[in-house]
Write an enzyme that holds these catalytic residues in place. Sequence first.
Site, PDB file in Angstrom:
ATOM      1  N   SER A   1       0.735  -1.120  -0.008  1.00  0.00           N
ATOM      2  CA  SER A   1      -0.021  -0.131   0.190  1.00  0.00           C
ATOM      3  C   SER A   1       0.764   1.257   0.186  1.00  0.00           C
ATOM      4  O   SER A   1       2.002   1.248   0.512  1.00  0.00           O
ATOM      5  CB  SER A   1      -0.965   0.024   1.439  1.00  0.00           C
ATOM      6  N   LYS A   2       0.113   2.438  -0.462  1.00  0.00           N
ATOM      7  CA  LYS A   2       0.893   3.502  -0.487  1.00  0.00           C
ATOM      8  C   LYS A   2       1.464   4.106   0.810  1.00  0.00           C
ATOM      9  O   LYS A   2       2.436   4.641   0.897  1.00  0.00           O
ATOM     10  CB  LYS A   2      -0.233   4.698  -1.265  1.00  0.00           C
ATOM     11  N   ARG A   3       0.594   3.624   1.903  1.00  0.00           N
ATOM     12  CA  ARG A   3       1.006   4.303   3.135  1.00  0.00           C
ATOM     13  C   ARG A   3       2.425   3.564   3.850  1.00  0.00           C
ATOM     14  O   ARG A   3       3.010   4.402   4.512  1.00  0.00           O
ATOM     15  CB  ARG A   3      -0.060   3.697   4.153  1.00  0.00           C
TER      16      ARG A   3
END
Length: 488
Positions: A256-258
């Site tokens: 994920s981008k996180r």
Amino acid sequence: MQNSAQIRVRFAPSPTGFLHVGGLRTALYNYLFARKNGGVFVLRIEDTDRNRYVPGAVDSLITMLRWAGLDYDEGPAAGGDFGPYIQSERLTLYQAHVQRLLDQGNAYRCFCTPERLEEMRRKQEKEKSSFKYDRHCLFLSDTEIQTHLSKNSPHVIRLKVPDGETFTAADEVRGEVEFSSERVDDQILLKSDGYPTYHLANVVDDHLMNITHVIRGEEWLSSMPKHLLLYRYFGWNVPKFAHLPLLLNPDRSKLSKRQGDVAVEDYRAKGYLKEALINFIALLGWNPGDEQEIFTMPELIAKFSLPDINKAGAIFNIEKLNWLNFEHLRRKSDAEVLPLLREELAQSAYKDKTFPDDYLLKVIHVMRERMSFIRDLIEKSPYFFDAPGSYDPDAVRKRWMSQTPGQMKSLAEEFSRLRDPRKDDYENALHKTAASLATPNGTLIHPLRLALSGRGGGPGVFEILEILGKEESIARIHHAIHTISVPS
Ligand code: GLU
């Protein structure tokens, strides 16, 4: 000429934004498989979900694929015999095919209102069952259908999924996979706006474009029974399928981008070499079963095979990418680094300056052991591109003594007597000056480095002198003498 045995694969992204690293992996595996087998690699844009369409996304996708070296043989801007390669330009084809299913009784019109569907969804949620259309419209009579049609009631067309059936299919990665029809929804095939859903358009196009192998992410595995059913209803041969393992963060959650960058363009902007990124991405879910970790594109093409793809999720480990970047950079010759340095310079504060090739090649030669990214050549040694605008205060404190300006002046005088000096000549001149001043060499070397580069560390000072040249070096020494204030 189209050869019936020819392998044809496709990368079929939806233009919903940037190219994701997972998308690059799918594209890469398709590309490698095609190139290894003398096949054709097609790019098809799946843009039928108008709500998710992002303008400009197709261009940026194509730019990224080209940057990565994944040239496609057929597709938008490349042409081919099976176009158009953009699904929104093929709407009538899907409509004609769905009509075939309606005529056969393998699809049906559904007039359910959004409100009714929403209520059904809420009820199923409460019962904790996954959403499945309750087939209300499957049982409409012909007259009811005609009444709706005469009123122009908005409607969709759904796939009729048979009851009590188990679908089995061979997946090149997972082996035999099984799905029970109980879990398969009567999928919408054509939406009320006349656009197909992914499932219909994808299957129709894979067939019409003679796709022999569908290589795509694991998230599409659950769509397989719907697709198999469509192949059966249309009476078409089923291509081979290979579903690629998920990409995971180091904590094994879905990438994920996180937890880091997921857009290919971010890695390019950070300065990763395409060779390193491709090598890294190739190993996310595939390995040839030996110890080799560093691969060039031709090596990947030679070694790639579908059975060597793993089932287990692949962990995205940025340290490995950094290591590969370093290794690929190390393997490049100075001449190969040159155009990359020029690209970086064109985006730097020095973009308006001109540097001859042989000058830059010398900079590359002395700096390459110290760089992990091309831009390090500029960031770690800006003094090769402009005279220092300031001097590191720590180094000044340690190295620039009250006697230094006088010593530097003598050194500059000695240098000015040299003719076409090389680094050894500078070194001899410095030793000579130090001897005549009765001072250790170090008391000249360190302030000299500071005067030339503004810094306390870096490559050998005689190499810096040779690269900068006599005039420039002397000018910098004088500038330092006049600029650096001597401690009182
Ligand atoms: N359009 C789908 C995507 O965006 C393609 C899936 C497939 O390859 O079938 O990933």
